[in-house]
Design a protein around this motif. Structure first.
Motif, PDB file in Angstrom:
ATOM      1  N   ILE A 150      57.362 -10.200 142.652  1.00  0.00           N
ATOM      2  CA  ILE A 150      58.424 -10.697 143.519  1.00  0.00           C
ATOM      3  C   ILE A 150      57.854 -11.060 144.878  1.00  0.00           C
ATOM      4  O   ILE A 150      57.127 -10.269 145.495  1.00  0.00           O
ATOM      5  CB  ILE A 150      59.540  -9.652 143.689  1.00  0.00           C
ATOM      6  N   LEU A 151      58.181 -12.250 145.340  1.00  0.00           N
ATOM      7  CA  LEU A 151      57.920 -12.656 146.712  1.00  0.00           C
ATOM      8  C   LEU A 151      59.264 -12.659 147.432  1.00  0.00           C
ATOM      9  O   LEU A 151      60.139 -13.462 147.119  1.00  0.00           O
ATOM     10  CB  LEU A 151      57.281 -14.046 146.760  1.00  0.00           C
ATOM     11  N   GLN A 152      59.411 -11.733 148.372  1.00  0.00           N
ATOM     12  CA  GLN A 152      60.671 -11.550 149.093  1.00  0.00           C
ATOM     13  C   GLN A 152      60.523 -12.049 150.526  1.00  0.00           C
ATOM     14  O   GLN A 152      59.656 -11.603 151.270  1.00  0.00           O
ATOM     15  CB  GLN A 152      61.076 -10.071 149.109  1.00  0.00           C
ATOM     16  N   ILE A 153      61.392 -12.968 150.923  1.00  0.00           N
ATOM     17  CA  ILE A 153      61.463 -13.418 152.311  1.00  0.00           C
ATOM     18  C   ILE A 153      62.762 -12.884 152.879  1.00  0.00           C
ATOM     19  O   ILE A 153      63.852 -13.196 152.379  1.00  0.00           O
ATOM     20  CB  ILE A 153      61.404 -14.955 152.400  1.00  0.00           C
ATOM     21  N   ASP A 154      62.668 -12.077 153.943  1.00  0.00           N
ATOM     22  CA  ASP A 154      63.843 -11.301 154.347  1.00  0.00           C
ATOM     23  C   ASP A 154      63.615 -10.696 155.727  1.00  0.00           C
ATOM     24  O   ASP A 154      62.470 -10.443 156.119  1.00  0.00           O
ATOM     25  CB  ASP A 154      64.055 -10.170 153.332  1.00  0.00           C
ATOM     26  N   GLU A 184      55.992  -5.837 138.613  1.00  0.00           N
ATOM     27  CA  GLU A 184      54.708  -5.227 138.918  1.00  0.00           C
ATOM     28  C   GLU A 184      54.456  -5.057 140.414  1.00  0.00           C
ATOM     29  O   GLU A 184      54.012  -4.010 140.867  1.00  0.00           O
ATOM     30  CB  GLU A 184      53.589  -6.070 138.302  1.00  0.00           C
ATOM     31  N   LYS A 185      54.708  -6.109 141.198  1.00  0.00           N
ATOM     32  CA  LYS A 185      54.374  -6.090 142.621  1.00  0.00           C
ATOM     33  C   LYS A 185      55.505  -6.702 143.429  1.00  0.00           C
ATOM     34  O   LYS A 185      56.263  -7.546 142.940  1.00  0.00           O
ATOM     35  CB  LYS A 185      53.082  -6.876 142.896  1.00  0.00           C
ATOM     36  N   LEU A 186      55.552  -6.288 144.682  1.00  0.00           N
ATOM     37  CA  LEU A 186      56.511  -6.823 145.636  1.00  0.00           C
ATOM     38  C   LEU A 186      55.767  -7.181 146.912  1.00  0.00           C
ATOM     39  O   LEU A 186      55.189  -6.314 147.555  1.00  0.00           O
ATOM     40  CB  LEU A 186      57.606  -5.792 145.938  1.00  0.00           C
ATOM     41  N   HIS A 187      55.765  -8.467 147.259  1.00  0.00           N
ATOM     42  CA  HIS A 187      55.198  -8.920 148.524  1.00  0.00           C
ATOM     43  C   HIS A 187      56.354  -9.344 149.419  1.00  0.00           C
ATOM     44  O   HIS A 187      57.102 -10.272 149.083  1.00  0.00           O
ATOM     45  CB  HIS A 187      54.225 -10.071 148.312  1.00  0.00           C
ATOM     46  N   GLN A 188      56.501  -8.670 150.550  1.00  0.00           N
ATOM     47  CA  GLN A 188      57.603  -8.905 151.471  1.00  0.00           C
ATOM     48  C   GLN A 188      57.113  -9.653 152.710  1.00  0.00           C
ATOM     49  O   GLN A 188      56.068  -9.316 153.260  1.00  0.00           O
ATOM     50  CB  GLN A 188      58.220  -7.574 151.905  1.00  0.00           C
ATOM     51  N   VAL A 189      57.907 -10.618 153.169  1.00  0.00           N
ATOM     52  CA  VAL A 189      57.493 -11.453 154.295  1.00  0.00           C
ATOM     53  C   VAL A 189      58.608 -11.513 155.336  1.00  0.00           C
ATOM     54  O   VAL A 189      59.768 -11.771 154.993  1.00  0.00           O
ATOM     55  CB  VAL A 189      57.159 -12.885 153.834  1.00  0.00           C
ATOM     56  N   VAL A 241      55.849 -15.606 139.354  1.00  0.00           N
ATOM     57  CA  VAL A 241      56.419 -15.107 140.605  1.00  0.00           C
ATOM     58  C   VAL A 241      57.905 -15.422 140.666  1.00  0.00           C
ATOM     59  O   VAL A 241      58.334 -16.546 140.353  1.00  0.00           O
ATOM     60  CB  VAL A 241      55.707 -15.728 141.822  1.00  0.00           C
ATOM     61  N   TYR A 242      58.661 -14.433 141.065  1.00  0.00           N
ATOM     62  CA  TYR A 242      60.090 -14.595 141.348  1.00  0.00           C
ATOM     63  C   TYR A 242      60.265 -14.620 142.861  1.00  0.00           C
ATOM     64  O   TYR A 242      59.755 -13.740 143.561  1.00  0.00           O
ATOM     65  CB  TYR A 242      60.888 -13.430 140.747  1.00  0.00           C
ATOM     66  N   ILE A 243      60.964 -15.623 143.387  1.00  0.00           N
ATOM     67  CA  ILE A 243      61.199 -15.717 144.826  1.00  0.00           C
ATOM     68  C   ILE A 243      62.601 -15.219 145.141  1.00  0.00           C
ATOM     69  O   ILE A 243      63.596 -15.743 144.621  1.00  0.00           O
ATOM     70  CB  ILE A 243      61.037 -17.167 145.331  1.00  0.00           C
TER      71      ILE A 243
END
Length: 319
Positions: A150-154, A184-189, A241-243
């Motif tokens: 997951i790519l999280q923009i928040d 599996e992973k979470l990248h937060q921006v 990747v899930y956005i």
């Protein structure tokens, strides 16, 4: 010539919108590669309201968006379709027991609807609604693909185990998503508003990589460019990747009506560039959401187009 090819040949993307599909596009569900699922749910909102009106506002504003995209040639030809807005999810009561029960119903409905879209080999996207809305989609995609990141923009971490008694709170979407098998992973921006418990989780869970807004800005103030920062954000993400895009990840002037705007955040073009770089690095966007968009109230005299433009770019910036 197929029916879709005939439609493309006859359709003029330079004209004003003549069709009632989102962005004025003429495509049916079968003729579209991307399917939007509107979820007008705001049962657990904790401050400003109005996000249940987001899907309708995005739909109405879409007719004012030009279809030319400088990054993707003839992007509109891929086909975009928005399913009917299911207004049954607008909460009729506000007591905690009802909202918790209704949250489970929303999750089950979204998961079922998402699997229906996935089984048709379409790319699904949730248009919220509050940020708890896409849980069913994330669950469906994680089960379908086996492994996704997951790519999280928040502005917010959304890692509370519950908030105000709501187990599926908008403030808990990533906490709940990280419990799913296959995520599996979470990248937060852009994170810039979070509690101590969330900070502890972000620091100690090796699956979570958080790019705090203040650290991003300090790096840029010290001379690091956005391209290099995007490279660091994308590094370590898997191929699928899930956005997850909360509109308050942008600067407040771009989303003045969202429920909990926070100073700081990404500019519109920074967000677009990050998504562009993600695709250029060979990642496949398997699905996405855009949540917490709220239309203007009667007190506001103008409505920004940026949320709608963002949906357009999220949809079209893929291989």
């Amino acid at each position: 010539m197929s029916n879709k090819e005939a439609i493309i040949e006859q359709f003029d993307p330079n004209n004003a919108a003549d069709f009632d599909g989102i962005y004025g596009l003429p495509f049916s569900l079968e003729e579209s590669n991307i399917v939007l699922i509107p979820v007008p749910w705001e049962g657990t909102v904790s401050y400003g309201t109005g996000t249940s009106k987001g899907p309708e506002a995005i739909y109405q504003a879409s007719f004012q968006v030009d279809l030319f995209d400088p990054y993707v040639k003839d992007a509109w030809k891929s086909g975009i379709y928005m399913t009917d807005i299911n207004y049954q999810w607008e909460p009729k009561q506000t007591n905690q027991e009802y909202i918790n029960k209704q949250s489970h119903s929303v999750n089950e409905w979204v998961e079922k609807k998402s699997n229906w879209v996935i089984d048709k080999n379409k790319i699904p996207g949730i248009i919220g609604g509050e940020h708890s809305s896409p849980f069913g989609l994330i669950k469906a995609l994680s089960e379908h693909h086996g492994e996704i990141d997951i790519l999280q923009i928040d502005a917010h971490a959304d890692l509370r185990n519950s908030y105000e008694g709501y187990l599926f709170s908008h403030a808990s979407i990533m906490y709940n998503a990280m419990k799913l098998k296959g995520v599996e992973k979470l990248h937060q921006v852009g994170i810039r508003d979070f509690c101590e418990n969330e900070n502890e989780l972000m620091q100690n869970d090796p699956r979570i990589n958080t790019f705090f807004d203040h650290e991003i800005k300090e790096a840029m103030f010290s001379g690091e460019n956005w391209e290099d920062i995007c490279g660091k954000i994308i590094a370590g993400l898997g191929n699928k990747v899930y956005i997850s895009f909360d509109i308050d990840g942008l600067t407040p002037e771009l989303c003045p009506n969202t429920g909990t705007p926070v100073p700081g955040g990404l500019t519109f073009e920074q967000a677009i560039y990050l998504i562009k770089r993600l695709v250029e690095k060979g990642k496949t966007i398997v699905g996405f959401d855009l949540c917490e968009v709220a239309p203007r109230s009667e007190e506001h005299t103008s409505e920004l187009q940026s949320p709608d433009h963002l949906v357009c770019r999220l949809l079209l910036e893929k291989k």
